[in-house]
Design an enzyme around this catalytic site. Structure first.
Site, PDB file in Angstrom:
ATOM      1  N   THR A 100       4.712   2.166  -6.647  1.00 26.09           N
ATOM      2  CA  THR A 100       4.973   0.842  -6.104  1.00 26.09           C
ATOM      3  C   THR A 100       4.820  -0.244  -7.162  1.00 26.09           C
ATOM      4  OG1 THR A 100       4.103   1.728  -4.051  1.00 26.09           O
ATOM      5  CG2 THR A 100       4.439  -0.610  -4.109  1.00 26.09           C
ATOM      6  N   ALA A 114       0.855  -1.187   0.000  1.00 23.51           N
ATOM      7  CA  ALA A 114       0.000   0.000   0.000  1.00 23.51           C
ATOM      8  C   ALA A 114       0.889   1.234   0.000  1.00 23.51           C
ATOM      9  CB  ALA A 114      -0.916   0.005   1.225  1.00 23.51           C
ATOM     10  N   CYS A 115       0.594   2.155  -0.924  1.00 29.57           N
ATOM     11  CA  CYS A 115       1.359   3.395  -0.979  1.00 29.57           C
ATOM     12  C   CYS A 115       0.403   4.552  -1.242  1.00 29.57           C
ATOM     13  CB  CYS A 115       2.452   3.322  -2.039  1.00 29.57           C
ATOM     14  SG  CYS A 115       1.846   3.213  -3.710  1.00 29.57           S
ATOM     15  N   ALA A 116       0.934   5.720  -1.434  1.00 31.13           N
ATOM     16  CA  ALA A 116       0.100   6.914  -1.561  1.00 31.13           C
ATOM     17  C   ALA A 116      -0.921   6.789  -2.687  1.00 31.13           C
ATOM     18  CB  ALA A 116       0.978   8.148  -1.753  1.00 31.13           C
ATOM     19  N   VAL A 138      -3.440   3.519  -0.274  1.00 29.82           N
ATOM     20  CA  VAL A 138      -3.792   3.357   1.142  1.00 29.82           C
ATOM     21  C   VAL A 138      -5.297   3.482   1.355  1.00 29.82           C
ATOM     22  CG1 VAL A 138      -1.559   3.988   2.139  1.00 29.82           C
ATOM     23  CG2 VAL A 138      -3.226   5.775   1.626  1.00 29.82           C
TER      24      VAL A 138
END
Length: 107
Positions: free
Chosen positions: A16, A9-11, A41
Site C-alpha cells: 500500500t 490498512a492492508c495485510a 491491519v
C-alpha cells in the site's frame, strides 16, 4: 498540521505504500493538505484509539474480509471506513482513492 488524515490498512502495510505515494501526489495536485499513511491491519486498534485518529480509514482489498468488524470499530469512534475498490488498488489510482476518501469524509 494537515487538514485531513487518511489511513490505509492492508495485510502488511507494504504494497500500500506505493498507493500512498500516488494518493499524496493526487491530493497535492488538487490543492489538498492531507496526511496519508499506510499501516498493517494489526495496527487498526491503535490507530482508532489514538488521540490523533484518522479522519477516514480505508482497507486494502486483500483484507476486505475484515470489513464488517473494522467498520463497527471505526464507527464507534466516528471514523468512516470502507474497502478500496480492487480496480483502483490494482491500477494504483491515487486520484480515485482520494476521491473515495473525500466522499466518505463528507458523507
Amino acid at each position: 498540521m494537515a487538514d485531513k488524515v487518511i489511513a490505509l490498512a492492508c495485510a502488511a502495510g507494504m504494497s500500500t505504500s506505493l498507493l500512498v505515494t500516488k494518493m499524496q501526489q493526487a491530493a497535492q495536485e488538487a490543492g489538498k493538505d492531507y496526511e496519508i499513511y499506510a499501516k498493517s491491519v494489526a495496527e487498526i486498534d491503535n490507530m482508532l484509539s489514538s488521540s490523533e485518529k484518522p479522519d477516514v480509514l480505508l482497507l486494502g482489498p486483500q483484507v476486505a474480509y475484515m470489513k464488517n468488524e473494522v467498520i463497527k470499530k471505526a464507527a464507534a469512534v466516528g471514523v468512516p471506513c470502507d474497502v478500496i475498490k480492487m480496480q483502483d488498488y490494482g491500477m494504483m489510482n491515487g486520484k480515485n482513492v482520494v476521491a473515495a476518501a473525500d466522499a466518505l469524509m463528507n458523507g
